[in-house]
Design an enzyme around this catalytic site. Sequence first.
Site, PDB file in Angstrom:
ATOM      1  N   TYR A  32       0.826  -1.211   0.000  1.00 51.74           N
ATOM      2  CA  TYR A  32       0.000   0.000   0.000  1.00 51.74           C
ATOM      3  C   TYR A  32       0.855   1.253   0.000  1.00 51.74           C
ATOM      4  O   TYR A  32       2.080   1.190   0.188  1.00 51.74           O
ATOM      5  CB  TYR A  32      -0.951   0.003   1.206  1.00 51.74           C
ATOM      6  CG  TYR A  32      -0.289   0.336   2.532  1.00 51.74           C
ATOM      7  CD1 TYR A  32       0.548  -0.582   3.158  1.00 51.74           C
ATOM      8  CD2 TYR A  32      -0.479   1.574   3.146  1.00 51.74           C
ATOM      9  CE1 TYR A  32       1.157  -0.272   4.368  1.00 51.74           C
ATOM     10  CE2 TYR A  32       0.128   1.890   4.356  1.00 51.74           C
ATOM     11  CZ  TYR A  32       0.949   0.970   4.962  1.00 51.74           C
ATOM     12  OH  TYR A  32       1.561   1.274   6.153  1.00 51.74           O
ATOM     13  N   ARG A  51       7.969   4.116  -4.905  1.00 50.46           N
ATOM     14  CA  ARG A  51       8.064   3.200  -3.760  1.00 50.46           C
ATOM     15  C   ARG A  51       7.030   2.082  -3.886  1.00 50.46           C
ATOM     16  O   ARG A  51       7.303   0.933  -3.519  1.00 50.46           O
ATOM     17  CB  ARG A  51       7.878   3.968  -2.448  1.00 50.46           C
ATOM     18  CG  ARG A  51       8.139   3.086  -1.231  1.00 50.46           C
ATOM     19  CD  ARG A  51       8.160   3.886   0.061  1.00 50.46           C
ATOM     20  NE  ARG A  51       6.862   4.468   0.356  1.00 50.46           N
ATOM     21  CZ  ARG A  51       6.623   5.311   1.354  1.00 50.46           C
ATOM     22  NH1 ARG A  51       7.608   5.689   2.160  1.00 50.46           N
ATOM     23  NH2 ARG A  51       5.418   5.789   1.556  1.00 50.46           N
ATOM     24  N   ARG A  99      -7.072 -21.011  -1.193  1.00 47.98           N
ATOM     25  CA  ARG A  99      -6.125 -20.732  -0.112  1.00 47.98           C
ATOM     26  C   ARG A  99      -4.919 -21.668  -0.178  1.00 47.98           C
ATOM     27  O   ARG A  99      -5.042 -22.871   0.026  1.00 47.98           O
ATOM     28  CB  ARG A  99      -6.787 -20.851   1.266  1.00 47.98           C
ATOM     29  CG  ARG A  99      -5.821 -20.397   2.368  1.00 47.98           C
ATOM     30  CD  ARG A  99      -6.376 -20.513   3.774  1.00 47.98           C
ATOM     31  NE  ARG A  99      -5.391 -20.050   4.746  1.00 47.98           N
ATOM     32  CZ  ARG A  99      -4.354 -20.782   5.189  1.00 47.98           C
ATOM     33  NH1 ARG A  99      -4.203 -22.025   4.783  1.00 47.98           N
ATOM     34  NH2 ARG A  99      -3.477 -20.270   6.033  1.00 47.98           N
ATOM     35  N   HIS A 101      -0.502 -21.086   0.569  1.00 47.18           N
ATOM     36  CA  HIS A 101       0.524 -20.068   0.851  1.00 47.18           C
ATOM     37  C   HIS A 101       1.225 -19.637  -0.440  1.00 47.18           C
ATOM     38  O   HIS A 101       1.464 -18.459  -0.656  1.00 47.18           O
ATOM     39  CB  HIS A 101       1.560 -20.591   1.854  1.00 47.18           C
ATOM     40  CG  HIS A 101       1.061 -20.640   3.263  1.00 47.18           C
ATOM     41  ND1 HIS A 101       0.011 -21.413   3.663  1.00 47.18           N
ATOM     42  CD2 HIS A 101       1.472 -19.982   4.368  1.00 47.18           C
ATOM     43  CE1 HIS A 101      -0.206 -21.240   4.955  1.00 47.18           C
ATOM     44  NE2 HIS A 101       0.672 -20.380   5.408  1.00 47.18           N
ATOM     45  N   LYS A 146       6.413  -1.792   1.754  1.00 49.81           N
ATOM     46  CA  LYS A 146       5.264  -1.186   2.465  1.00 49.81           C
ATOM     47  C   LYS A 146       4.103  -2.171   2.357  1.00 49.81           C
ATOM     48  O   LYS A 146       3.182  -2.011   1.557  1.00 49.81           O
ATOM     49  CB  LYS A 146       4.932   0.195   1.875  1.00 49.81           C
ATOM     50  CG  LYS A 146       4.148   1.086   2.838  1.00 49.81           C
ATOM     51  CD  LYS A 146       4.194   2.532   2.423  1.00 49.81           C
ATOM     52  CE  LYS A 146       3.262   3.424   3.218  1.00 49.81           C
ATOM     53  NZ  LYS A 146       3.450   3.429   4.665  1.00 49.81           N
ATOM     54  N   GLU A 178      13.162   3.005  13.405  1.00 50.12           N
ATOM     55  CA  GLU A 178      12.155   3.993  13.006  1.00 50.12           C
ATOM     56  C   GLU A 178      11.009   3.866  13.993  1.00 50.12           C
ATOM     57  O   GLU A 178      11.120   3.150  14.999  1.00 50.12           O
ATOM     58  CB  GLU A 178      11.682   3.740  11.566  1.00 50.12           C
ATOM     59  CG  GLU A 178      11.084   2.363  11.343  1.00 50.12           C
ATOM     60  CD  GLU A 178      10.631   2.136   9.890  1.00 50.12           C
ATOM     61  OE1 GLU A 178      10.438   3.096   9.139  1.00 50.12           O
ATOM     62  OE2 GLU A 178      10.468   0.950   9.537  1.00 50.12           O
ATOM     63  N   LEU A 202      11.411   1.423   6.512  1.00 45.59           N
ATOM     64  CA  LEU A 202      10.714   1.895   5.309  1.00 45.59           C
ATOM     65  C   LEU A 202      11.442   3.145   4.799  1.00 45.59           C
ATOM     66  O   LEU A 202      11.720   4.040   5.593  1.00 45.59           O
ATOM     67  CB  LEU A 202       9.261   2.243   5.651  1.00 45.59           C
ATOM     68  CG  LEU A 202       8.448   2.623   4.413  1.00 45.59           C
ATOM     69  CD1 LEU A 202       8.034   1.368   3.657  1.00 45.59           C
ATOM     70  CD2 LEU A 202       7.234   3.449   4.769  1.00 45.59           C
TER      71      LEU A 202
HETATM   72  N1  PDD Z   1       3.196   5.216   7.311  1.00 44.44           N
HETATM   73  N2  PDD Z   1       7.982   4.025   8.584  1.00 44.44           N
HETATM   74  C1  PDD Z   1       6.832   3.326   8.680  1.00 44.44           C
HETATM   75  C2  PDD Z   1       6.865   1.965   9.298  1.00 44.44           C
HETATM   76  C3  PDD Z   1       5.620   3.881   8.200  1.00 44.44           C
HETATM   77  O1  PDD Z   1       4.483   3.178   8.278  1.00 44.44           O
HETATM   78  C4  PDD Z   1       5.638   5.194   7.632  1.00 44.44           C
HETATM   79  C5  PDD Z   1       4.405   5.851   7.096  1.00 44.44           C
HETATM   80  C6  PDD Z   1       6.860   5.890   7.570  1.00 44.44           C
HETATM   81  C7  PDD Z   1       6.977   7.263   6.972  1.00 44.44           C
HETATM   82  O2  PDD Z   1       6.920   7.195   5.555  1.00 44.44           O
HETATM   83  P1  PDD Z   1       6.358   8.420   4.691  1.00 44.44           P
HETATM   84  O3  PDD Z   1       7.147   9.628   5.107  1.00 44.44           O
HETATM   85  O4  PDD Z   1       6.658   8.034   3.301  1.00 44.44           O
HETATM   86  O5  PDD Z   1       4.905   8.557   5.013  1.00 44.44           O
HETATM   87  C8  PDD Z   1       8.014   5.259   8.042  1.00 44.44           C
HETATM   88  C9  PDD Z   1       1.982   5.660   6.655  1.00 44.44           C
HETATM   89  C10 PDD Z   1       1.696   7.111   6.754  1.00 44.44           C
HETATM   90  C11 PDD Z   1       0.833   4.763   7.115  1.00 44.44           C
HETATM   91  O6  PDD Z   1       1.086   3.584   7.263  1.00 44.44           O
HETATM   92  O7  PDD Z   1      -0.285   5.236   7.280  1.00 44.44           O
END
Ligand code: PDD
Length: 287
Positions: A32, A51, A99, A101, A146, A178, A202
């Site tokens: 996503y 990304r 279903r 894996h 992501k 992070e 991320l």
């Molecule tokens: N999340 N690290 C993680 C684990 C994140 O989920 C996010 C953002 C970031 C920051 O990335 P960016 O600056 O590109 O938004 C770092 C989004 C906002 C979410 O999951 O809703």
Amino acid sequence: MPTVYLNGQFLPLEAARVPVMDRGFLFGDGVYEVIPVYDRRPFRQEDHLARLRASLDGIRLGDPHSAAEWTALIERIVADAPWDDLGVYLQVTRGPGPRDHAFPRDIRPTVFLMPLELPAPPPALIEHGVAAITAEDTRWSRCDIKATSLLANVLLRQLSVDAGCAETLLIRDGQLMEGSASSVFLVRDGVLLAPPKTPLILPGITYDVVLELAAAAHMPTAIRALSAAELRDADEVWITSSTKEILAVTRLDGKPVGNGEPGPIYRRMIALYQTYKHTVMRGKAAP
Ligand code: PDD
């Protein structure tokens, strides 16, 4: 009721339905993006789509759309949204199938977009910062993807909610990674510090914006591994994301960070960020 997009159709949110055999539902087998939109102008859309492509590659799923097609879908979601400032949430799963894996043959991905309300960070949070806690990073080793399978992030984020805090900062093998849903920066002795992009974090788009603004303003910056000990006695700690923008962490695990108020480098960066954002909103800079 906002208009969403699901597999070729624009429809009201409550009418959107996904089969229960969708691998997004059964396995969290999808990726996503959240793209911030200010005054109906997407911010850094190309970076978010790049990304997304990297995340799709990471899960061996072909990109179902060209850049022009994604742009047209995003434009329509933005045009129909009830807000001028919003986030466009965009999700691709491997789609419905028996279903197993392993990837079933001949399945079609599910593509879903919806608008999210994106209130500006409250001035009090910018003025005074937020509280955070630390926790051991329990996620997998491909946090650069992501992925919609966010169970560890969900559990880690809930720890901070339970503690009355805004974010959980994640420590892996003694190193600061992070936040559960944000990137992290430190300031020590006047130097802005960020952990390097590795598969364990991320690659944040807001992280990139902050580093670009810091470089343009000739702020001393270093990108290097940061220890939990350096986090504990940092002068400033910030979290950044597309939805939170940049917030100072002024209490960490119940103790003040620095003097307990957002520091001077934070104040400089948030001013630079807001100027940049408003420039983008007025269409004077390429988003
Ligand atoms: N999340 N690290 C993680 C684990 C994140 O989920 C996010 C953002 C970031 C920051 O990335 P960016 O600056 O590109 O938004 C770092 C989004 C906002 C979410 O999951 O809703």
